[in-house]
Design a protein around this motif. Structure first.
Motif, PDB file in Angstrom:
ATOM      1  N   GLN A  26      31.863  43.474  63.969  1.00 20.07           N
ATOM      2  CA  GLN A  26      31.504  42.277  63.192  1.00 20.07           C
ATOM      3  C   GLN A  26      32.456  42.086  62.011  1.00 20.07           C
ATOM      4  O   GLN A  26      32.848  40.967  61.702  1.00 20.07           O
ATOM      5  N   LEU A  27      32.809  43.200  61.377  1.00 28.15           N
ATOM      6  CA  LEU A  27      33.696  43.112  60.216  1.00 28.15           C
ATOM      7  C   LEU A  27      35.067  42.581  60.611  1.00 28.15           C
ATOM      8  O   LEU A  27      35.649  41.745  59.919  1.00 28.15           O
ATOM      9  N   ARG A  28      35.595  43.077  61.733  1.00 29.68           N
ATOM     10  CA  ARG A  28      36.908  42.604  62.187  1.00 29.68           C
ATOM     11  C   ARG A  28      36.876  41.139  62.587  1.00 29.68           C
ATOM     12  O   ARG A  28      37.855  40.417  62.420  1.00 29.68           O
ATOM     13  N   GLU A  29      35.734  40.691  63.108  1.00 32.43           N
ATOM     14  CA  GLU A  29      35.643  39.319  63.593  1.00 32.43           C
ATOM     15  C   GLU A  29      35.187  38.336  62.525  1.00 32.43           C
ATOM     16  O   GLU A  29      35.301  37.112  62.726  1.00 32.43           O
ATOM     17  N   ALA A  30      34.660  38.819  61.414  1.00 32.65           N
ATOM     18  CA  ALA A  30      34.089  37.928  60.395  1.00 32.65           C
ATOM     19  C   ALA A  30      35.155  36.987  59.840  1.00 32.65           C
ATOM     20  O   ALA A  30      36.134  37.444  59.239  1.00 32.65           O
ATOM     21  N   GLU A  33      34.411  31.395  56.024  1.00 33.94           N
ATOM     22  CA  GLU A  33      33.564  30.264  56.419  1.00 33.94           C
ATOM     23  C   GLU A  33      33.917  29.029  55.615  1.00 33.94           C
ATOM     24  O   GLU A  33      33.773  29.018  54.379  1.00 33.94           O
ATOM     25  N   ALA A  34      34.358  27.996  56.301  1.00 30.69           N
ATOM     26  CA  ALA A  34      34.764  26.768  55.626  1.00 30.69           C
ATOM     27  C   ALA A  34      33.633  26.177  54.805  1.00 30.69           C
ATOM     28  O   ALA A  34      33.862  25.578  53.738  1.00 30.69           O
ATOM     29  N   GLU A  35      32.399  26.359  55.254  1.00 30.56           N
ATOM     30  CA  GLU A  35      31.252  25.799  54.546  1.00 30.56           C
ATOM     31  C   GLU A  35      31.024  26.460  53.185  1.00 30.56           C
ATOM     32  O   GLU A  35      30.275  25.944  52.364  1.00 30.56           O
ATOM     33  N   LYS A  63      32.238  35.387  56.267  1.00 27.30           N
ATOM     34  CA  LYS A  63      30.916  35.408  56.879  1.00 27.30           C
ATOM     35  C   LYS A  63      30.242  36.742  56.594  1.00 27.30           C
ATOM     36  O   LYS A  63      30.881  37.787  56.605  1.00 27.30           O
ATOM     37  N   ALA A  64      28.954  36.713  56.338  1.00 25.03           N
ATOM     38  CA  ALA A  64      28.210  37.922  56.007  1.00 25.03           C
ATOM     39  C   ALA A  64      28.148  38.878  57.194  1.00 25.03           C
ATOM     40  O   ALA A  64      28.044  38.456  58.349  1.00 25.03           O
ATOM     41  N   THR A  70      31.369  40.372  52.437  1.00 30.23           N
ATOM     42  CA  THR A  70      32.277  41.463  52.069  1.00 30.23           C
ATOM     43  C   THR A  70      33.635  40.990  51.568  1.00 30.23           C
ATOM     44  O   THR A  70      34.489  41.835  51.264  1.00 30.23           O
ATOM     45  N   GLY A  71      33.850  39.666  51.466  1.00 26.49           N
ATOM     46  CA  GLY A  71      35.165  39.250  51.003  1.00 26.49           C
ATOM     47  C   GLY A  71      35.244  37.778  50.668  1.00 26.49           C
ATOM     48  O   GLY A  71      34.359  36.983  50.999  1.00 26.49           O
ATOM     49  N   ALA A  72      36.336  37.430  49.994  1.00 24.74           N
ATOM     50  CA  ALA A  72      36.598  36.041  49.621  1.00 24.74           C
ATOM     51  C   ALA A  72      38.081  35.899  49.320  1.00 24.74           C
ATOM     52  O   ALA A  72      38.779  36.893  49.084  1.00 24.74           O
ATOM     53  N   VAL A  73      38.554  34.653  49.328  1.00 22.12           N
ATOM     54  CA  VAL A  73      39.945  34.346  48.984  1.00 22.12           C
ATOM     55  C   VAL A  73      39.940  33.242  47.928  1.00 22.12           C
ATOM     56  O   VAL A  73      39.219  32.245  48.065  1.00 22.12           O
ATOM     57  N   PHE A  74      40.747  33.444  46.884  1.00 23.41           N
ATOM     58  CA  PHE A  74      40.954  32.410  45.867  1.00 23.41           C
ATOM     59  C   PHE A  74      42.411  31.983  45.905  1.00 23.41           C
ATOM     60  O   PHE A  74      43.311  32.838  45.939  1.00 23.41           O
TER      61      PHE A  74
END
Length: 795
Positions: A26-30, A33-35, A63-64, A70-74
């Motif tokens: 799941q982590l590799r595929e997460a 999320e555009a939303e 995605k959770a 577990t992550g985000a991009v700015f």
């Protein structure tokens, strides 16, 4: 968000079995999320000394996984978009470290982009704050573009921290347990990391992933414990290990296999997975907890391993049920890998020495270890040793009931020399043949063509190849080495008390280094050769610096310093090497006199003062407490500081305390800290208690601030002038220091010799300005000397 495993417990103990592999998928595929994409303005995050400002830009969340984002991009890549990070280190030592990498003592960097990985609840908290913000604007359209550009990068980044992420997702992260990681692309400094991990005493790390001739390394720009009211110690181990039972086999092609039973008690917190450490050279093939199948998750995680700074990697064991707090049980694992390499002529090199079996924070435990191996080889180990032949194989069993943190062993075609003395036993094993690298080489010599006379045609010089010298005998020094080690063991026992084990075994390791484990020493194969038989390069090095004698005694002294007395983290690692090395110098001084000690100290000083046009002296690379930070960034400087400057620190303490008090201090440390960790501040407090009553710097605060937590080797100049007449005469002393920072301060003794041998000693403290002191003498002095007993490291 509840950070627990309550859901798993509700579903039953086997409901989550195999969950780690599923979470990994799941982590590799997460995806991002555009939303969850928002344009943010004046969004800020504060944590201890760090201030992060997302001034204007877009942020998208992953995605959770298992209910955790577990992550985000700015991104701040468009015109007028910006982000900024500010950080002021809390002490001079870390400010200097930061400046050495960035050119400034404080961090103030504008951000183009930042990729975040977290398991501490930051993702949920940020998203909730942004959605509630009046200035944030939902922007799913841009989120689609960001996801397309950054999904792969986020997978790679989380993959480099995957094992730790999965441990937190399985066992519960959240505030106080989970971590926060930011990979930042700065407009001036390029790429660097910000890492918070509350499980470490030094919670905050700012650094940069680098490369040194193809090998990955990590540069620690700043790493410190945030300001708080109470001191912190390292987190308690996940489980308490009581005993190892190991059945190992070294096969004909040197493939290493082992079945290991680990008796343990789970710690104060229940867990779904058990984190452990093992050498990356080994792979765990199977596991069982109390007889039932368990899942092994072991995957290389580059960034996590570099951040952990060891030679092992984390793996996870997932049993069928939850590991309850206080539960006792037996973990059985099967492992295999390549730990031995051939050095030629039957000589073997053991590459995995500290972590050849799974461990948890290198706890002390009892060992019962059996090895099967080729019949022509000998396996050596600490403790009670039994050997028997089984067909074409041998079985060697080693048992140690005294808990040990490390278990050393070696394999080869050996012969031995044994010495028993004062209730102690030393066994030294040596290779029967030289490894290929130490074999003498044929020598090519240029000779003129033979034969006189004008008719001789000369086309050029002739090349003559002489036969190689006869190989050296690697066993010739065996009895001498055994006698030397036995003498050293007896001497150290007199100073520090009994060693952890009464029987000490030494075995050869190819290379110019050694290691000292409880009851077991790895000694360089060079130490087995007579001086005249050493390779030319090593010959000058070893003969001129008593290298062999120091190496043998140094590793022997690790029986006390590093094995009996341990250290908590890398900042205190220097204590182990300093105490072992100075113990070796005490033994050298006993056998060869004070001149030998002084020669070695002068050599250490020379190496510390080697100049680099861009970086300054080797000594200026960092304070001794930086330990592995120096080893990763500048191995040569680490060597000089950890073994050279740290030895000088202890020598200066010896001079300040006096011979008797210094030896009492060492004995007290060996007794009081046996079986537990010694910290740098513990040494300062213990040494201060032995200072003479009239000594300056009674708590040794300035001494440690300057020599242990700081850098610099001063050049000192003392001038003196006679004042007054008759019985009112006095001496004016002027002390000036150069080639150090303005805030560098040390106490230096000045000795004034008067007629009839009377002496006056005054201490002067250096500083940025010339220090002036007037001393009443009543008569003209015979001599005025600065530091005549060499109590201070100076140019």
């Amino acid at each position: 968000m509840k950070w627990s495993i309550a859901l798993l417990l509700a579903l039953g103990p086997e409901a989550g079995f195999g969950q780690v592999a599923d979470l990994s998928r799941q982590l590799r595929e997460a995806p991002l999320e555009a939303e969850t994409c928002y344009r943010v303005r004046e969004f800020s995050y504060r944590r201890n000394e760090v201030r992060l400002f997302l001034t204007e830009g877009v942020i998208v969340f992953r995605k959770a996984v298992n209910g955790v984002r577990t992550g985000a991009v700015f991104l701040a890549t468009e015109e007028l978009e910006d982000g900024e990070i500010l950080m002021i280190p809390p002490n001079r030592m870390e400010r200097r470290s930061l400046a050495s990498f960035t050119g400034a003592p404080n961090l103030n960097e504008h951000i183009r982009a930042a990729a975040f990985v977290f398991t501490d609840g930051t993702g949920e908290k940020w998203l909730e704050q942004i959605r509630a913000s009046e200035t944030a604007r939902h922007s799913p359209e841009r989120g689609v573009l960001v996801a397309e550009q950054w999904n792969e990068a986020m997978r790679n980044l989380s993959g480099s921290l995957e094992t730790r992420i999965l441990a937190d997702l399985s066992n519960g992260g959240g505030p106080g347990r989970g971590f926060f990681f930011a990979a930042i692309s700065g407009k001036t400094l390029g790429n660097f990391d910000v890492y918070f991990d509350p499980r470490n005493r030094e919670e905050l790390l700012i650094g940069q992933l680098g490369n040194d001739n193809g090998a990955s390394r990590y540069n620690f720009w700043a790493h410190f414990e945030p300001k708080r009211a109470e001191a912190r110690s390292m987190a308690a181990p996940a489980a308490r290990i009581e005993r190892f039972e190991i059945e190992a086999a070294v096969e004909e092609q040197l493939r290493f296999r082992a079945r290991i039973r680990i008796h343990m008690q789970i710690g104060e917190r229940e867990m779904r997975v058990l984190p452990m450490d093992v050498s990356p050279r080994l792979r765990l093939k199977a596991a069982r907890w109390n007889g039932e199948e368990a899942v092994v998750f072991q995957r290389e995680a580059l960034r996590a391993n570099l951040l952990r700074s060891g030679d092992s990697e984390m793996l996870l064991i997932e049993p069928k049920g939850v590991l309850r707090a206080g539960e006792t049980g037996v973990l059985e694992v099967e492992q295999e890998g390549e730990v031995f390499f051939r050095a030629g002529n039957g000589v073997l090199y053991l590459a995995a020495r500290t972590s050849w079996f799974p461990q948890i924070q290198f706890q002390a435990a009892r060992f019962d270890v059996s090895f099967t191996h080729p019949k022509e080889t000998t396996l050596v180990c600490p403790g009670e040793r039994e050997e028997e032949v089984e067909g074409e194989r041998k079985r060697t069993r080693c048992r140690v009931e005294q808990p040990l943190r490390l278990f050393g062993f070696n394999l080869g075609q050996f012969e031995a020399s044994v010495v028993k003395r004062a209730g102690l036993e030393v066994e030294v094993y040596g290779n029967k043949e030289l490894e290929t690298a130490l074999e003498p080489r044929p020598v090519a010599m240029v000779a003129p063509p033979a034969g006189p006379g004008p008719r001789r045609r000369i086309d050029g010089p002739a090349l003559t190849v002489t036969a190689a010298p006869a190989p050296a005998n690697p066993l010739s020094r065996l009895p001498e080495m055994a006698a030397d080690l036995a003498a050293g063991l007896e001497y150290f026992q007199g100073l520090f008390g009994p060693p952890p084990l009464k029987r000490v075994v030494a075995a050869p390791i190819p290379g110019a280094f050694g290691q000292g484990f409880p009851g077991f020493l790895y000694l360089s194969t060079l130490a087995y050769l007579e001086d005249r038989l050493l390779p030319a390069v090593e010959r000058a090095e070893w003969q001129g610096r008593y290298f062999r004698e120091i190496l043998e005694a140094h590793e022997l002294a690790h029986q006390w310093w590093g094995n009996s007395v341990t250290f908590e983290n890398y900042r205190d690692e220097w204590l182990s090497e300093a105490l072992a090395n100075y113990s070796a110098l005490l033994f050298l001084e006993k056998r060869r006199g004070v001149k030998a000690l002084e020669l070695v100290l002068e050599d250490y000083k020379r190496r510390l003062l080697v100049e680099d046009k861009e970086k300054g002296t080797v000594e200026s690379a960092g304070p001794v407490v930086f330990g592995m930070r120096l080893r990763m960034a500048n191995p040569a400087a680490w060597q000089a500081l950890t073994y050279g400057k740290s030895t000088w620190v202890l020598h200066m303490l010896r001079m300040r305390l006096g011979e008797e008090s210094f030896l009492k201090l060492l004995g007290q440390l060996a007794r009081d800290y046996a079986g537990r960790a010694l910290a740098t501040e513990d040494l300062r407090r213990a040494a201060a208690a032995y200072l003479p009553k009239d000594a300056p710097d009674r708590e040794l605060v300035n001494f440690f601030e300057t020599w242990v937590y700081g850098t610099g080797v001063p050049e000192l100049t003392l001038t003196s002038s006679l004042k007054g007449t008759g019985g009112n005469r006095s001496v004016e002393l002027r002390l000036r220091q150069e080639k150090v920072a303005a805030d560098f301060e040390i106490d230096v003794p000045v000795e004034i010799t008067l007629p009839r041998g009377r002496k006056i000693v005054r201490w002067m403290r250096t500083g940025s300005e010339e220090e002036v002191l007037e001393v009443k003498t009543g008569v003209a002095p015979v001599k005025v000397e600065l530091d005549p007993r060499r109590m201070v490291l100076r140019r």
